[in-house]
Design an enzyme around this catalytic site. Structure first.
Site, short mmCIF file in Angstrom:
data_model
loop_
_atom_site.label_atom_id
_atom_site.label_comp_id
_atom_site.label_asym_id
_atom_site.label_seq_id
_atom_site.Cartn_x
_atom_site.Cartn_y
_atom_site.Cartn_z
N ASN A 11 54.89 2.65 -44.88
CA ASN A 11 55.35 1.48 -44.12
C ASN A 11 55.62 0.38 -45.14
OD1 ASN A 11 55.77 -0.70 -42.45
ND2 ASN A 11 53.61 -0.94 -41.89
N TRP A 12 56.89 0.17 -45.41
CA TRP A 12 57.25 -0.83 -46.43
C TRP A 12 56.98 -2.26 -45.96
CZ3 TRP A 12 62.73 0.70 -48.76
CH2 TRP A 12 62.62 1.94 -49.42
N LYS A 13 56.76 -2.44 -44.69
CA LYS A 13 56.64 -3.78 -44.09
C LYS A 13 57.88 -4.59 -44.47
CE LYS A 13 51.67 -3.43 -44.60
NZ LYS A 13 50.48 -3.94 -43.99
N HIS A 96 52.21 -1.78 -34.33
CA HIS A 96 51.49 -2.09 -35.57
C HIS A 96 50.68 -3.37 -35.34
CE1 HIS A 96 50.61 -3.20 -39.70
NE2 HIS A 96 50.88 -1.95 -40.03
N GLU A 98 50.23 -5.88 -37.03
CA GLU A 98 50.93 -7.13 -37.40
C GLU A 98 51.89 -7.57 -36.28
OE1 GLU A 98 52.28 -5.76 -41.22
OE2 GLU A 98 50.22 -5.75 -41.94
N GLU A 167 44.46 2.61 -37.28
CA GLU A 167 44.41 1.67 -38.41
C GLU A 167 43.44 0.54 -38.07
OE1 GLU A 167 48.30 1.90 -40.83
OE2 GLU A 167 48.61 0.45 -39.22
N GLY A 173 45.73 -3.85 -45.61
CA GLY A 173 46.13 -4.79 -46.66
C GLY A 173 44.97 -5.56 -47.27
N SER A 211 44.66 0.44 -46.17
CA SER A 211 44.33 0.49 -47.60
C SER A 211 44.13 1.91 -48.11
CB SER A 211 43.12 -0.39 -47.92
OG SER A 211 43.39 -1.74 -47.59
N GLY A 232 50.70 1.46 -46.29
CA GLY A 232 51.43 0.22 -46.53
C GLY A 232 51.67 0.00 -48.01
N GLY A 233 50.84 -0.84 -48.63
CA GLY A 233 51.03 -1.26 -50.01
C GLY A 233 51.30 -0.12 -50.99
#
Ligand code: PEP
Length: 250
Positions: A11-13, A96, A98, A167, A173, A211, A232-233
């Protein structure tokens, strides 16, 4: 539990740029040639066409980070499932944390987004997860069950077609990760909830996210009810993402 191919989804966000995407996708495609798991990248909408082209001829799948509950019409700023299909999108993240947090997305809306995706041949990756306050108040089970129940309620007839992602919000994150035991405990109860709705609950992939990185992926992915990762990251760095893909291939 039946053995199924794991899914490692990045997930590049809201990250990326044409030049950086080019290097990242080329490196991932080159490095995943022997992967035994399925791999997808969920990219910002403006980059779908670019990544569709970059991944062509490879096994890399394309994903979106959100989808409208509507098919078309006066919904400024939204992107519909039929539009995503035109760009070869195979997966769409829905719900998600976010989006729930910053865009006020409710359980009911998330369920409608999953329905819209399924109706147009896109597999929704339906995210559930508790906040730190909810975990500390002992509400983890109640929260994730409520979130998944909404998706099951609207999509019960084809619930075995979805992907679920657990999640914990406190792990997204933050560098804090659920222990494999903490994660497995929640995954097992989500599996049980799916089993009450479909005879094919074992087919449903329940991804873990929060994470996940090159160092902790293997122990999380070894758990019986963890069928992949939503990353993600670490999906923005090809070497890290490839190490997670390797862990998902074991
Ligand atoms: C995510 O965006 O779904 C996620 C899990 O992010 P991170 O891996 O950076 O925690």
């Amino acid at each position: 539990m039946t053995q199924k191919r794991k899914l490692i989804a990045g997930n590049w966000k809201m990250n990326g740029a044409l030049q950086a995407n080019d290097a990242l996708v080329r490196a991932v495609v080159a490095g995943m040639q022997d992967a035994a798991c399925e791999v997808a990248v969920c990219v910002p909408a403006p980059y779908l066409a670019q990544v569709q082209m970059l991944k062509s001829g490879s096994k890399l799948e394309l994903g979106a980070q959100d989808v409208s509950q509507h098919a078309s019409g006066a919904y400024t700023g939204e992107v519909s499932a039929p539009m995503l299909r035109e760009f070869g999108v195979r997966y769409a993240i829905v719900g998600h944390s976010e989006r729930r947090q910053y865009h006020g997305e409710t359980d009911a809306l998330v369920a409608e987004k999953a329905r819209a995706a399924l109706a147009h041949g896109i597999t929704p990756i339906a995210c559930v997860g508790e906040t730190l306050a909810e975990r500390e108040a002992g509400q983890t089970e109640e929260v994730v069950k409520r979130q998944l129940a909404a998706v099951i309620h609207v999509n019960g007839h084809c619930i075995s077609e979805i992907v679920v992602a657990y999640e914990p919000v406190w792990a997204i994150g933050t560098g804090r990760t659920a222990t494999p035991e903490q994660a497995q405990q929640v995954h097992a109860l989500l599996r049980k909830q799916l089993a009450a709705a479909t005879a094919q609950a074992d087919r449903v992939r329940i991804l873990h996210g929060g994470s996940m990185n090159a160092a902790n992926a293997a122990s999380l992915l070894a758990q019986p009810d963890i069928d992949g990762g939503l990353i993600g990251g670490a999906s923005l760095k090809a070497p890290d993402f490839l190490q997670i893909i390797a862990a998902g291939s074991r």
